[in-house]
Design a protein around this motif. Structure first.
Motif, mmCIF file in Angstrom:
data_model
loop_
_atom_site.group_PDB
_atom_site.id
_atom_site.type_symbol
_atom_site.label_atom_id
_atom_site.label_comp_id
_atom_site.label_asym_id
_atom_site.label_seq_id
_atom_site.Cartn_x
_atom_site.Cartn_y
_atom_site.Cartn_z
ATOM 1 N N LEU A 36 15.144 -15.432 29.047
ATOM 2 C CA LEU A 36 13.804 -15.878 29.429
ATOM 3 C C LEU A 36 13.826 -16.691 30.717
ATOM 4 C CD1 LEU A 36 12.149 -16.851 26.009
ATOM 5 C CD2 LEU A 36 11.627 -14.881 27.462
ATOM 6 N N ASN B 133 6.075 -16.068 28.163
ATOM 7 C CA ASN B 133 7.334 -16.760 28.437
ATOM 8 C C ASN B 133 7.050 -18.246 28.665
ATOM 9 O OD1 ASN B 133 9.781 -17.729 29.315
ATOM 10 N ND2 ASN B 133 10.123 -16.129 30.839
ATOM 11 N N GLY C 56 11.865 -15.871 34.180
ATOM 12 C CA GLY C 56 10.884 -16.948 34.172
ATOM 13 C C GLY C 56 10.635 -17.556 35.535
#
Length: 261
Positions: A185, A209, A189
Motif C-alpha cells: 500500500l 488506500n 500510496g
C-alpha cells in the motif's frame, strides 16, 4: 477511583509508556538505524536513477518529491511494528496476561502502547528527513506542520499495530500484514511517484488506500503542493485517527488476545 477515566493512574501510565520507549531504544540499531539506512538507500537508488524524471506537479524536482514520501513510509512502518511486536513478544513469553493486573485503565494501557509506537515513528520519520538534507538541503515549507503530520501518521499506524498485535498470535502473521498489506500500500500510496501516473485500476486504489492521504498531507507540509483534494484528505486523516484509536481501545477493553478463556 473510576477506571472509566482516561487518566486513572498517571504514574502507571507513564511507567508503561516509558517501558515501551525504553524497549526499542535499547536495540536502536535495529529499531532506528536500520530503517533510517533503508530510507537513505531508497533515496540514493531512486533519486540517483530518476533524479531527472519529470514530476506531474509543476516546478517540483523528483528528489524533493521523494523525501516526504520516504519520511512518511519510515514513520508508518516503525510506528506499526512497535506495539505489534511488543504485544506478540509478550504472548510468546506468556506474560501478556499480566496486563490484566496493571492498576491502570484500559484506555491508559492502549494509549501507552500507541504513544510508544507514535514516538518511534516520529523519531524515525524525522531522522529520515534530516538524513535527506545532505542530499537535497533544508527544503521544507511548514516545519511544525510537517512534524504534526508525521505525528498523526505515526499515531494512526501505531493504533493499527496495536490492533494487529492483539488479534494475531505469531510473528509470521504480523509479518504477513506488514509485508503483503502495508508495504504494498505504501508503494501505490504516492511515496515514489504520483498516483495519477499509475495505470488503470491501480490509480483507483487511492480511494481505499489509507496511506495515500497521509503521504499527500506530509508532502504538502514539505513542499507546499499536493495532489487531489487536500480538504478531503484531511478529513480522511481525522476519521482514521479517531476510528483506529477507538477500535484499538475497544479491542483492548474486550481483552482479545489478553484474557484467557
Amino acid at each position: 477511583m473510576n477506571k472509566s477515566l482516561i487518566f486513572y493512574n498517571r504514574i502507571g501510565f507513564l511507567t508503561l509508556l516509558h517501558r515501551e520507549i525504553h524497549r526499542f531504544m535499547k536495540v536502536y540499531v535495529q529499531t532506528i538505524l536500520a530503517p533510517l539506512l533503508s530510507s537513505v538507500l531508497y533515496l540514493g537508488i531512486f533519486g540517483g536513477m530518476l533524479q531527472t524524471r519529470e514530476v506531474g506537479i509543476e516546478g517540483v524536482n523528483y528528489l524533493y518529491f521523494l523525501v516526504p514520501g520516504l519520511a512518511t513510509m519510515a514513520a508508518i512502518l516503525s510506528a506499526f511494528q512497535n506495539p505489534a511486536f511488543s504485544i506478540i513478544v509478550q504472548k510468546f513469553q506468556n506474560t501478556v496476561q499480566d496486563l490484566n493486573s496493571y492498576p491502570i485503565s484500559d484506555i491508559e494501557k492502549a494509549l501507552a502502547f500507541i504513544l510508544g509506537g507514535t514516538f518511534r515513528g516520529l523519531l524515525v520519520g524525522s531522522l529520515t528527513y534530516l538524513a535527506t538534507t545532505f542530499f537535497v538541503g533544508h527544503v521544507i515549507q511548514y516545519p511544525l506542520l510537517f512534524v504534526l503530520s508525521l505525528t498523526i501518521t505515526s499515531f494512526i499506524f501505531a493504533s493499527i499495530g496495536l490492533i494487529t498485535g492483539l488479534l494475531l498470535d505469531s510473528f509470521e502473521k504480523m509479518n504477513f500484514v506488514l509485508a503483503l498489506i502495508i508495504t504494498p500500500l505504501t508503494y501505490v500510496g504516492g511515496v515514489f511517484f504520483e498516483i495519477t501516473k499509475l495505470p488503470g485500476v491501480l490509480s483507483k486504489i487511492r480511494y481505499i488506500n489509507p496511506i495515500y492521504p497521509l503521504v499527500n498531507i506530509t508532502r504538502y507540509t514539505y513542499l507546499g503542493v499536493y495532489e487531489g483534494n487536500l480538504q478531503l484528505q484531511l478529513l480522511a486523516a481525522t476519521i482514521f485517527i479517531i476510528g483506529f484509536f477507538l477500535a484499538a481501545v475497544y479491542i483492548f477493553k474486550k481483552g482479545y488476545g489478553i484474557k484467557i478463556d
